[in-house]
Motif scaffolding. Structure first.
Motif, PDB file in Angstrom:
ATOM      1  N   ARG A 257      -3.371 -26.536 -28.363  1.00 19.26           N
ATOM      2  CA  ARG A 257      -3.257 -25.743 -27.147  1.00 19.26           C
ATOM      3  C   ARG A 257      -1.794 -25.303 -27.041  1.00 19.26           C
ATOM      4  N   TRP A 258      -1.542 -24.035 -27.267  1.00 18.53           N
ATOM      5  CA  TRP A 258      -0.164 -23.558 -27.353  1.00 18.53           C
ATOM      6  C   TRP A 258       0.617 -23.810 -26.072  1.00 18.53           C
ATOM      7  N   GLU A 259      -0.089 -23.833 -24.930  1.00 15.05           N
ATOM      8  CA  GLU A 259       0.584 -24.048 -23.655  1.00 15.05           C
ATOM      9  C   GLU A 259       1.239 -25.427 -23.578  1.00 15.05           C
ATOM     10  N   ASP A 260       0.718 -26.392 -24.352  1.00 19.99           N
ATOM     11  CA  ASP A 260       1.288 -27.743 -24.330  1.00 19.99           C
ATOM     12  C   ASP A 260       2.726 -27.768 -24.830  1.00 19.99           C
ATOM     13  N   GLY A 261       3.098 -26.797 -25.655  1.00 24.27           N
ATOM     14  CA  GLY A 261       4.406 -26.815 -26.300  1.00 24.27           C
ATOM     15  C   GLY A 261       5.431 -25.918 -25.643  1.00 24.27           C
ATOM     16  N   VAL A 262       5.182 -25.481 -24.394  1.00 24.03           N
ATOM     17  CA  VAL A 262       6.168 -24.660 -23.684  1.00 24.03           C
ATOM     18  C   VAL A 262       6.451 -25.304 -22.335  1.00 24.03           C
ATOM     19  N   GLY A 263       7.564 -24.912 -21.729  1.00 25.92           N
ATOM     20  CA  GLY A 263       7.937 -25.470 -20.446  1.00 25.92           C
ATOM     21  C   GLY A 263       8.812 -26.709 -20.600  1.00 25.92           C
ATOM     22  N   PRO A 264       9.182 -27.335 -19.482  1.00 22.24           N
ATOM     23  CA  PRO A 264      10.050 -28.518 -19.530  1.00 22.24           C
ATOM     24  C   PRO A 264       9.452 -29.619 -20.407  1.00 22.24           C
ATOM     25  N   ARG A 265      10.273 -30.172 -21.290  1.00 25.28           N
ATOM     26  CA  ARG A 265       9.771 -31.180 -22.227  1.00 25.28           C
ATOM     27  C   ARG A 265       9.161 -32.377 -21.511  1.00 25.28           C
TER      28      ARG A 265
ATOM     29  N   HIS B 255      -5.135 -37.327 -37.472  1.00 24.48           N
ATOM     30  CA  HIS B 255      -5.308 -38.627 -36.831  1.00 24.48           C
ATOM     31  C   HIS B 255      -3.954 -39.166 -36.350  1.00 24.48           C
ATOM     32  N   SER B 256      -3.254 -38.350 -35.595  1.00 21.10           N
ATOM     33  CA  SER B 256      -1.924 -38.694 -35.113  1.00 21.10           C
ATOM     34  C   SER B 256      -1.822 -38.345 -33.635  1.00 21.10           C
ATOM     35  N   THR B 257      -0.687 -38.702 -33.023  1.00 21.70           N
ATOM     36  CA  THR B 257      -0.390 -38.311 -31.647  1.00 21.70           C
ATOM     37  C   THR B 257       0.673 -37.225 -31.661  1.00 21.70           C
ATOM     38  N   GLU B 258       0.403 -36.135 -30.998  1.00 23.98           N
ATOM     39  CA  GLU B 258       1.355 -35.026 -30.880  1.00 23.98           C
ATOM     40  C   GLU B 258       2.062 -35.125 -29.535  1.00 23.98           C
ATOM     41  N   THR B 259       3.390 -35.234 -29.561  1.00 22.27           N
ATOM     42  CA  THR B 259       4.159 -35.351 -28.323  1.00 22.27           C
ATOM     43  C   THR B 259       4.432 -34.012 -27.661  1.00 22.27           C
ATOM     44  N   ASN B 260       4.322 -32.929 -28.426  1.00 22.81           N
ATOM     45  CA  ASN B 260       4.621 -31.573 -27.954  1.00 22.81           C
ATOM     46  C   ASN B 260       6.077 -31.398 -27.531  1.00 22.81           C
ATOM     47  N   GLU B 261       6.949 -32.267 -28.014  1.00 17.87           N
ATOM     48  CA  GLU B 261       8.375 -32.119 -27.743  1.00 17.87           C
ATOM     49  C   GLU B 261       8.935 -30.862 -28.401  1.00 17.87           C
ATOM     50  N   PHE B 262       8.274 -30.414 -29.457  1.00 13.81           N
ATOM     51  CA  PHE B 262       8.676 -29.227 -30.214  1.00 13.81           C
ATOM     52  C   PHE B 262       7.531 -28.227 -30.131  1.00 13.81           C
ATOM     53  N   GLY B 263       7.845 -26.996 -29.697  1.00 19.24           N
ATOM     54  CA  GLY B 263       6.814 -25.974 -29.567  1.00 19.24           C
ATOM     55  C   GLY B 263       7.347 -24.597 -29.930  1.00 19.24           C
ATOM     56  N   LEU B 264       6.737 -23.574 -29.362  1.00 21.05           N
ATOM     57  CA  LEU B 264       7.042 -22.194 -29.741  1.00 21.05           C
ATOM     58  C   LEU B 264       8.514 -21.831 -29.509  1.00 21.05           C
TER      59      LEU B 264
ATOM     60  N   LEU C 278       2.181 -14.142 -17.643  1.00 22.92           N
ATOM     61  CA  LEU C 278       2.503 -14.913 -18.845  1.00 22.92           C
ATOM     62  C   LEU C 278       3.864 -14.539 -19.410  1.00 22.92           C
ATOM     63  N   SER C 279       4.199 -13.262 -19.412  1.00 24.70           N
ATOM     64  CA  SER C 279       5.523 -12.880 -19.924  1.00 24.70           C
ATOM     65  C   SER C 279       6.631 -13.403 -19.013  1.00 24.70           C
ATOM     66  N   GLU C 280       6.395 -13.414 -17.714  1.00 26.86           N
ATOM     67  CA  GLU C 280       7.385 -13.958 -16.799  1.00 26.86           C
ATOM     68  C   GLU C 280       7.481 -15.476 -16.935  1.00 26.86           C
ATOM     69  N   ARG C 281       6.376 -16.107 -17.298  1.00 26.75           N
ATOM     70  CA  ARG C 281       6.421 -17.551 -17.553  1.00 26.75           C
ATOM     71  C   ARG C 281       7.321 -17.846 -18.747  1.00 26.75           C
ATOM     72  N   ARG C 282       7.217 -17.003 -19.799  1.00 24.74           N
ATOM     73  CA  ARG C 282       8.105 -17.178 -20.950  1.00 24.74           C
ATOM     74  C   ARG C 282       9.555 -17.030 -20.544  1.00 24.74           C
ATOM     75  N   ARG C 283       9.841 -16.037 -19.735  1.00 26.76           N
ATOM     76  CA  ARG C 283      11.214 -15.809 -19.291  1.00 26.76           C
ATOM     77  C   ARG C 283      11.710 -16.988 -18.461  1.00 26.76           C
ATOM     78  N   ALA C 284      10.846 -17.508 -17.612  1.00 29.89           N
ATOM     79  CA  ALA C 284      11.227 -18.675 -16.811  1.00 29.89           C
ATOM     80  C   ALA C 284      11.468 -19.897 -17.686  1.00 29.89           C
ATOM     81  N   ASN C 285      10.804 -19.929 -18.842  1.00 29.79           N
ATOM     82  CA  ASN C 285      10.974 -21.044 -19.778  1.00 29.79           C
ATOM     83  C   ASN C 285      12.171 -20.861 -20.708  1.00 29.79           C
ATOM     84  N   GLY C 286      12.964 -19.812 -20.479  1.00 30.58           N
ATOM     85  CA  GLY C 286      14.229 -19.708 -21.194  1.00 30.58           C
ATOM     86  C   GLY C 286      14.342 -18.598 -22.212  1.00 30.58           C
TER      87      GLY C 286
END
Length: 513
Positions: A83-91, A103-112, A156-164
């Motif tokens: 889910r790409w949304e998991d990898g954006v926004g405040p860590r 068979h692993s756990t993804e922390t989503n600390e690293f994303g788009l 969505l584009s404004e969300r990207r801008r808000a995310n930096g």
């Protein structure tokens, strides 16, 4: 005829006979959220070399040296449940998820956003984004494209801008899912179902951004039981709206009945890759003719490498309670022989530059990769690093010349008699000439002669070879294997002929000025 003690090969180079331009994307790579490719690979905030983003500077330097041009991301099998949304926004607000592919756990600390920043740090390499067509579909793909590529003015584009990211990522190349022909794939589909879905996603994405370049899933290997029929069905549904169809191929020496490895066939793996490309090209041409289309579809060989599948480094965690973060997975240690096969596959891709306009060695760091790292410790070059780096340095921006090669043959159990020497010539962007060659024989040196056009003044020969074909670079001996100057190279300027001896199981590049 087969030669046992000595091979001969001759390559005639003529500028008038060209295969095609070498596209920069031919030197792409692949970063998947798999094992330690991302975490403790390219991203390790606690590492002594980490920059302000947490990126390992030692890895960035090696990636620049490697010469990678584009990076496919975030998968791979991983993307079919992502889910790409998991990898954006405040860590601190990003969710942890189960990664069913590995068979692993993804922390989503690293994303788009982190991937875009990392690519900028490596010199501005292109992002080749994959969308999830396993558990998701049209709506999610459109949302991701809007988030990534629309400058502003929408939710969505404004969300990207808000995310930096004030400016859009402007991603040009998109993969419509991954290996959807594979029964192992989360959300695996039939060719009919996938082709219908991919067609709708492609058409929808073009309504947002008409100039995106789209890659539809081809077969995940030449040996898939659905190969051929899959390509035909998918292309018939998507042809006008896609630009590429993918090929994936991994090679390893098969085990003989006595437990030994079939090294002869392994060294000739380029024969299978060449056949794969030619078969897919034929299906593209047949589909184009059947549809009476004027549109062209190229091949994106966006996963290729040597991979010892099924062996210990490739074991995936098991158990309901065992979902580790960034476990050591697929960490093959490559030998000289592996690097020679790797170089032979690169030669094959160059030979088909008219059809293959993008390719990604899988993967970039730690996971079946040319670059290895140790958490908190060093980064180093695997043997396979060298053929890629030297080929990319000379071939980028060049033109592949039609190979007119004659060579003695070697016998292989799988492919029969094959050329003992495989070679290709590239007219480099600066006007010089590069010839890449492998000696596939296990025990016979090869006398290799190259006839070049015009006036040749100098030749430099660099060879990757070792008396121990299983020598490798490891954590404890990181510079065991490296290319060396091949002093056997000699230039006869009067006749325009270069002669060089290619040792058994070796890869060589001649740079002729």
């Amino acid at each position: 005829m087969d030669q046992q003690n000595h091979l001969s090969a001759r390559l005639v180079v003529e500028d008038d006979f060209q295969v095609g331009a070498v596209h920069d994307r031919l030197f792409g790579s692949f970063v998947e959220h798999l094992g330690r490719c991302v975490y403790t690979g390219i991203y390790e905030p606690e590492h002594p070399t980490a920059d302000e983003h947490g990126f390992r500077r030692d890895v960035i330097e090696l990636v620049r040296e490697l010469g990678v041009t584009a990076v496919r991301y975030p998968g791979g099998n991983f993307v079919s449940g992502y889910r790409w949304e998991d990898g954006v926004g405040p860590r601190e607000e990003r969710p942890r998820r189960l990664d069913l592919a590995w068979h692993s756990t993804e922390t989503n600390e690293f994303g788009l956003h982190e991937m875009a920043a990392w690519l900028a740090a490596t010199g501005g390499n292109e992002l080749m984004e994959a969308v999830n067509l396993g558990t998701r579909g049209l709506e999610e793909a459109l949302d991701l494209l809007e988030y990534a590529n629309i400058p502003g003015g929408t939710a969505l584009s404004e969300r990207r801008r808000a995310n930096g990211a004030d400016e859009p990522f402007d991603i040009r190349m998109w993969c419509l899912g991954n290996e959807m022909d594979g029964p192992w794939q989360l959300g695996h589909k039939t060719a009919e179902d996938y082709g219908t879905l991919a067609a709708s996603v492609a058409a929808g994405m073009r309504q947002i951004d008409p100039d995106v370049e789209l890659v539809v899933c081809g077969s995940s290997s030449h040996g898939m039981p659905t190969f051929g029929a899959w390509e035909q069905t998918v292309l018939e549904r998507t042809f006008e709206n896609v630009d590429f169809i993918s090929c994936h191929a991994y090679y390893q020496p098969a085990l003989n009945d006595d437990g030994t490895r079939d090294m002869a066939s392994f060294l000739a793996s380029g024969e299978d890759m060449d056949g794969f490309i030619n078969d897919v090209a034929a299906i593209i041409d047949a589909t184009k003719a059947r549809l009476k289309s004027t549109h062209d579809v190229s091949i994106s060989f966006d996963e290729w490498n040597v991979w010892y599948q099924g062996e210990e480094p490739s074991k995936v965690p098991e158990g309901r309670g065992n979902w580790p973060v960034a476990p050591r997975l697929l960490e093959d240690i490559y030998s000289v022989a592996d690097a020679v096969v790797f170089g032979d596959l690169l030669i094959t891709l160059l030979k088909n530059a008219d059809r293959v306009r993008a390719a990604c060695v899988a993967q970039l760091v730690n996971v079946i990769a040319p670059i290895m790292t140790e958490p908190g410790g060093p980064a180093w070059r695997q043997t396979t690093f060298w053929p890629f780096a030297l080929t990319a340095r000379l071939a980028k921006g060049g033109t592949v010349l039609e190979p007119k090669l004659t060579a003695d043959t070697v016998a292989t159990p799988r492919y029969g008699a094959v050329n003992g020497v495989n070679a290709v010539a590239v007219r480099c962007a600066d006007g010089t000439l590069a010839v890449f060659a492998t000696n596939r024989s296990q025990d016979a040196p090869a006398a290799f002669e190259v006839t070049v056009p015009g006036t040749a003044e100098t030749v430099e020969a660099t060879t990757l070879h070792d008396s121990d074909p299983f020598a490798a670079n490891t954590l404890n001996d990181r510079e065991r294997v490296a290319p060396y100057a091949n002093d056997s190279a000699a230039l006869d300027a009067a006749s325009g002929t270069v002669r060089v001896t290619l040792p058994p199981i070796s890869w060589t590049v001649l740079h002729i000025r």
